[in-house]
Design a protein around this motif. Structure first.
Motif, PDB file in Angstrom:
ATOM      1  N   ALA A  37      38.525 -45.127  -0.721  1.00 34.99           N
ATOM      2  CA  ALA A  37      38.504 -46.368  -1.499  1.00 34.99           C
ATOM      3  C   ALA A  37      38.640 -46.070  -2.993  1.00 34.99           C
ATOM      4  CB  ALA A  37      37.223 -47.144  -1.226  1.00 34.99           C
ATOM      5  N   PHE A  38      37.997 -45.017  -3.459  1.00 33.92           N
ATOM      6  CA  PHE A  38      38.105 -44.621  -4.864  1.00 33.92           C
ATOM      7  C   PHE A  38      39.530 -44.213  -5.199  1.00 33.92           C
ATOM      8  CE2 PHE A  38      38.037 -41.092  -7.959  1.00 33.92           C
ATOM      9  CZ  PHE A  38      37.677 -41.829  -9.089  1.00 33.92           C
ATOM     10  N   ILE A  39      40.145 -43.419  -4.339  1.00 28.12           N
ATOM     11  CA  ILE A  39      41.525 -42.982  -4.567  1.00 28.12           C
ATOM     12  C   ILE A  39      42.451 -44.194  -4.610  1.00 28.12           C
ATOM     13  CG2 ILE A  39      43.430 -41.631  -3.606  1.00 28.12           C
ATOM     14  CD1 ILE A  39      41.099 -39.942  -4.707  1.00 28.12           C
ATOM     15  N   LYS A  40      42.263 -45.135  -3.688  1.00 29.22           N
ATOM     16  CA  LYS A  40      43.085 -46.360  -3.675  1.00 29.22           C
ATOM     17  C   LYS A  40      42.878 -47.174  -4.947  1.00 29.22           C
ATOM     18  CE  LYS A  40      43.357 -46.876   1.317  1.00 29.22           C
ATOM     19  NZ  LYS A  40      42.926 -47.681   2.470  1.00 29.22           N
ATOM     20  N   SER A  41      41.645 -47.202  -5.471  1.00 28.21           N
ATOM     21  CA  SER A  41      41.368 -47.976  -6.680  1.00 28.21           C
ATOM     22  C   SER A  41      42.119 -47.424  -7.890  1.00 28.21           C
ATOM     23  CB  SER A  41      39.868 -48.009  -6.970  1.00 28.21           C
ATOM     24  OG  SER A  41      39.420 -46.767  -7.497  1.00 28.21           O
ATOM     25  N   LEU A  42      42.540 -46.166  -7.816  1.00 28.68           N
ATOM     26  CA  LEU A  42      43.320 -45.550  -8.892  1.00 28.68           C
ATOM     27  C   LEU A  42      44.816 -45.804  -8.735  1.00 28.68           C
ATOM     28  CD1 LEU A  42      41.503 -42.088  -9.051  1.00 28.68           C
ATOM     29  CD2 LEU A  42      41.186 -44.045 -10.576  1.00 28.68           C
ATOM     30  N   GLY A  43      45.180 -46.523  -7.661  1.00 30.47           N
ATOM     31  CA  GLY A  43      46.583 -46.796  -7.414  1.00 30.47           C
ATOM     32  C   GLY A  43      47.305 -45.657  -6.716  1.00 30.47           C
ATOM     33  N   LEU A  44      46.538 -44.757  -6.105  1.00 29.02           N
ATOM     34  CA  LEU A  44      47.111 -43.604  -5.410  1.00 29.02           C
ATOM     35  C   LEU A  44      46.985 -43.784  -3.906  1.00 29.02           C
ATOM     36  CD1 LEU A  44      45.503 -40.851  -7.659  1.00 29.02           C
ATOM     37  CD2 LEU A  44      47.825 -41.750  -7.802  1.00 29.02           C
ATOM     38  N   ARG A  45      47.694 -42.962  -3.149  1.00 26.28           N
ATOM     39  CA  ARG A  45      47.638 -43.001  -1.693  1.00 26.28           C
ATOM     40  C   ARG A  45      46.837 -41.811  -1.178  1.00 26.28           C
ATOM     41  NH1 ARG A  45      53.402 -42.556   0.345  1.00 26.28           N
ATOM     42  NH2 ARG A  45      53.375 -41.037  -1.308  1.00 26.28           N
ATOM     43  N   PRO A  46      45.662 -42.058  -0.598  1.00 24.76           N
ATOM     44  CA  PRO A  46      44.882 -40.953  -0.045  1.00 24.76           C
ATOM     45  C   PRO A  46      45.567 -40.400   1.197  1.00 24.76           C
ATOM     46  CG  PRO A  46      43.854 -43.029   0.510  1.00 24.76           C
ATOM     47  CD  PRO A  46      45.000 -43.344  -0.411  1.00 24.76           C
ATOM     48  N   MET A  47      45.519 -39.096   1.363  1.00 22.87           N
ATOM     49  CA  MET A  47      46.107 -38.453   2.537  1.00 22.87           C
ATOM     50  C   MET A  47      45.139 -37.424   3.093  1.00 22.87           C
ATOM     51  SD  MET A  47      49.984 -37.862   1.220  1.00 22.87           S
ATOM     52  CE  MET A  47      50.584 -37.413   2.831  1.00 22.87           C
ATOM     53  N   ASP A  48      44.992 -37.394   4.402  1.00 22.68           N
ATOM     54  CA  ASP A  48      44.174 -36.384   5.052  1.00 22.68           C
ATOM     55  C   ASP A  48      45.006 -35.115   5.145  1.00 22.68           C
ATOM     56  OD1 ASP A  48      42.569 -34.788   6.560  1.00 22.68           O
ATOM     57  OD2 ASP A  48      42.411 -36.167   8.248  1.00 22.68           O
TER      58      ASP A  48
END
Length: 52
Positions: A3-14
């Motif tokens: 959620a934090f990564i998304k809030s920065l406008g980035l795409r989180p990836m495992d």
């Protein structure tokens, strides 16, 4: 954390286990070098093809 990564406008990836951090850090350095001295901007992506 995603959620934090998304809030920065980035795409989180495992990316798997923690051992991948070594490779991801190196990839980040390559991308910064390409953005500054090769591609001319940071608006690009690197891809990996695992098929033979």
């Amino acid at each position: 954390m995603s959620a934090f990564i998304k809030s920065l406008g980035l795409r989180p990836m495992d990316t798997g286990a923690l051992e991948m951090a070594r490779w991801l850090e190196g990839t980040g350095l390559v991308m910064m070098g390409l953005g500054r001295h090769g591609a001319g901007s940071f608006n690009f992506t690197l891809g990996v093809n695992t098929s033979a």
